[in-house]
Write a protein that holds these residues in place. Structure first.
Motif, PDB file in Angstrom:
ATOM      1  N   LEU A 103       0.828  -1.208   0.000  1.00 53.16           N
ATOM      2  CA  LEU A 103       0.000   0.000   0.000  1.00 53.16           C
ATOM      3  C   LEU A 103       0.863   1.258   0.000  1.00 53.16           C
ATOM      4  N   MET A 104       1.893   1.279   0.836  1.00 54.89           N
ATOM      5  CA  MET A 104       2.771   2.457   0.863  1.00 54.89           C
ATOM      6  C   MET A 104       3.493   2.636  -0.470  1.00 54.89           C
ATOM      7  N   ALA A 105       3.967   1.539  -1.055  1.00 58.00           N
ATOM      8  CA  ALA A 105       4.676   1.633  -2.334  1.00 58.00           C
ATOM      9  C   ALA A 105       3.750   2.150  -3.426  1.00 58.00           C
ATOM     10  N   TRP A 106       2.540   1.588  -3.491  1.00 60.26           N
ATOM     11  CA  TRP A 106       1.606   2.027  -4.530  1.00 60.26           C
ATOM     12  C   TRP A 106       1.145   3.455  -4.285  1.00 60.26           C
ATOM     13  N   TRP A 107       1.014   3.856  -3.042  1.00 61.26           N
ATOM     14  CA  TRP A 107       0.699   5.254  -2.727  1.00 61.26           C
ATOM     15  C   TRP A 107       1.806   6.163  -3.263  1.00 61.26           C
ATOM     16  N   ALA A 108       3.066   5.750  -3.084  1.00 64.60           N
ATOM     17  CA  ALA A 108       4.192   6.541  -3.582  1.00 64.60           C
ATOM     18  C   ALA A 108       4.176   6.630  -5.107  1.00 64.60           C
ATOM     19  N   VAL A 109       3.808   5.530  -5.774  1.00 62.39           N
ATOM     20  CA  VAL A 109       3.712   5.520  -7.241  1.00 62.39           C
ATOM     21  C   VAL A 109       2.631   6.500  -7.693  1.00 62.39           C
ATOM     22  N   ASP A 110       1.492   6.471  -7.043  1.00 61.66           N
ATOM     23  CA  ASP A 110       0.387   7.383  -7.362  1.00 61.66           C
ATOM     24  C   ASP A 110       0.778   8.835  -7.057  1.00 61.66           C
ATOM     25  N   ARG A 111       1.406   9.044  -5.921  1.00 59.60           N
ATOM     26  CA  ARG A 111       1.823  10.392  -5.510  1.00 59.60           C
ATOM     27  C   ARG A 111       2.809  10.976  -6.525  1.00 59.60           C
ATOM     28  N   ALA A 112       3.765  10.168  -6.965  1.00 58.83           N
ATOM     29  CA  ALA A 112       4.738  10.632  -7.954  1.00 58.83           C
ATOM     30  C   ALA A 112       4.039  11.005  -9.262  1.00 58.83           C
ATOM     31  N   PHE A 113       3.081  10.177  -9.684  1.00 53.19           N
ATOM     32  CA  PHE A 113       2.336  10.469 -10.910  1.00 53.19           C
ATOM     33  C   PHE A 113       1.606  11.810 -10.778  1.00 53.19           C
ATOM     34  N   ARG A 114       0.926  12.012  -9.663  1.00 55.40           N
ATOM     35  CA  ARG A 114       0.151  13.250  -9.451  1.00 55.40           C
ATOM     36  C   ARG A 114       1.054  14.475  -9.349  1.00 55.40           C
ATOM     37  N   ALA A 158       5.871   5.913 -12.605  1.00 55.54           N
ATOM     38  CA  ALA A 158       4.770   6.551 -11.886  1.00 55.54           C
ATOM     39  C   ALA A 158       3.494   6.405 -12.707  1.00 55.54           C
ATOM     40  N   GLU A 159       2.408   6.114 -12.035  1.00 57.21           N
ATOM     41  CA  GLU A 159       1.121   5.965 -12.716  1.00 57.21           C
ATOM     42  C   GLU A 159       0.004   6.133 -11.697  1.00 57.21           C
ATOM     43  N   PRO A 160      -1.194   6.444 -12.172  1.00 56.00           N
ATOM     44  CA  PRO A 160      -2.305   6.555 -11.220  1.00 56.00           C
ATOM     45  C   PRO A 160      -2.654   5.165 -10.679  1.00 56.00           C
ATOM     46  N   MET A 161      -2.920   5.100  -9.411  1.00 49.56           N
ATOM     47  CA  MET A 161      -3.253   3.838  -8.755  1.00 49.56           C
ATOM     48  C   MET A 161      -4.678   3.954  -8.217  1.00 49.56           C
ATOM     49  N   GLU A 162      -5.636   3.700  -9.077  1.00 50.07           N
ATOM     50  CA  GLU A 162      -7.041   3.791  -8.687  1.00 50.07           C
ATOM     51  C   GLU A 162      -7.341   2.744  -7.626  1.00 50.07           C
ATOM     52  N   GLY A 163      -8.207   3.070  -6.709  1.00 52.37           N
ATOM     53  CA  GLY A 163      -8.602   2.128  -5.683  1.00 52.37           C
ATOM     54  C   GLY A 163      -7.860   2.296  -4.367  1.00 52.37           C
ATOM     55  N   LEU A 164      -6.873   3.181  -4.310  1.00 51.83           N
ATOM     56  CA  LEU A 164      -6.136   3.369  -3.061  1.00 51.83           C
ATOM     57  C   LEU A 164      -7.039   3.892  -1.947  1.00 51.83           C
ATOM     58  N   SER A 165      -7.953   4.794  -2.275  1.00 52.61           N
ATOM     59  CA  SER A 165      -8.844   5.340  -1.241  1.00 52.61           C
ATOM     60  C   SER A 165      -9.657   4.242  -0.589  1.00 52.61           C
TER      61      SER A 165
END
Length: 180
Positions: A103-114, A158-165
């Motif tokens: 979860l933290m890794a994918w959050w970082a991937v999403d954050r970098a994309f944004r 980096a890419e959007p990671m839908e579903g994190l919320s």
């Protein structure tokens, strides 16, 4: 996920000690000698230490996100690409079924994309961690021989990671392939 603050130090240290015990029980090297240093990084005024909380009250993960990684190991062209560098990620071993590290890794991937960045990069010292990070979508870019160890450098676009919320709210993976 939220930035760490000084008041988080005791809870972060407790979580890291629990991870150290888990690692040591399995014959793995741990951060036992670095617990206080890692926890003290909650005081960093740059705000690059982030915490994952369960139910807004229990710290279950900690990671650092920096604007650039170490200059060694990456080519000049790679260093010129906009990236976040993820390191010193530690999670509560009692909650492995919730996959807080992923979860933290994918959050970082999403954050970098944004943030308009191209990559999230990280490193590790263990082939087992290379396999773990590969399952999170990171790929091995370089292997280096350092003075006393082998270092593995990994990256993920980096890419959007839908579903994190939904994952944050439910505490359960809600992303395609998250059950792996």
């Amino acid at each position: 996920m939220r930035p760490a603050v000084s008041a988080d130090r005791p809870d972060v240290a407790k979580m890291i000690r629990a991870r150290c015990a888990w690692m040591e029980e399995r014959g793995l090297p741990s951060w036992r000698e670095s617990v206080d240093d890692l926890a003290s990084q909650c005081d960093n005024p740059c705000g690059d230490v982030w915490l994952l909380e369960l139910d807004g009250s229990r710290i279950v993960g900690r990671t650092t996100i920096q604007e650039q990684g170490p200059p060694w190991g990456w080519t000049e062209a790679e260093r010129a690409e906009p990236a976040h560098y993820l390191n010193t990620s530690v999670t509560d071993p009692g909650l492995r079924d919730l996959r807080p590290g992923t979860l933290m890794a994918w959050w970082a991937v999403d954050r970098a994309f944004r943030a308009g960045l191209s990559w999230v990069r990280r490193d590790c010292l263990s082939p087992d961690l290379v396999r773990y990070y590969s399952a999170q979508g990171f790929h091995l870019v370089h292997e280096l021989e350092r003075a006393k160890y082998r270092l593995y450098l990994l990256a993920r676009q980096a890419e959007p990671m839908e579903g994190l919320s939904e994952w944050f709210m439910s505490g359960r993976p809600a992303l395609p392939g998250a059950g792996r």
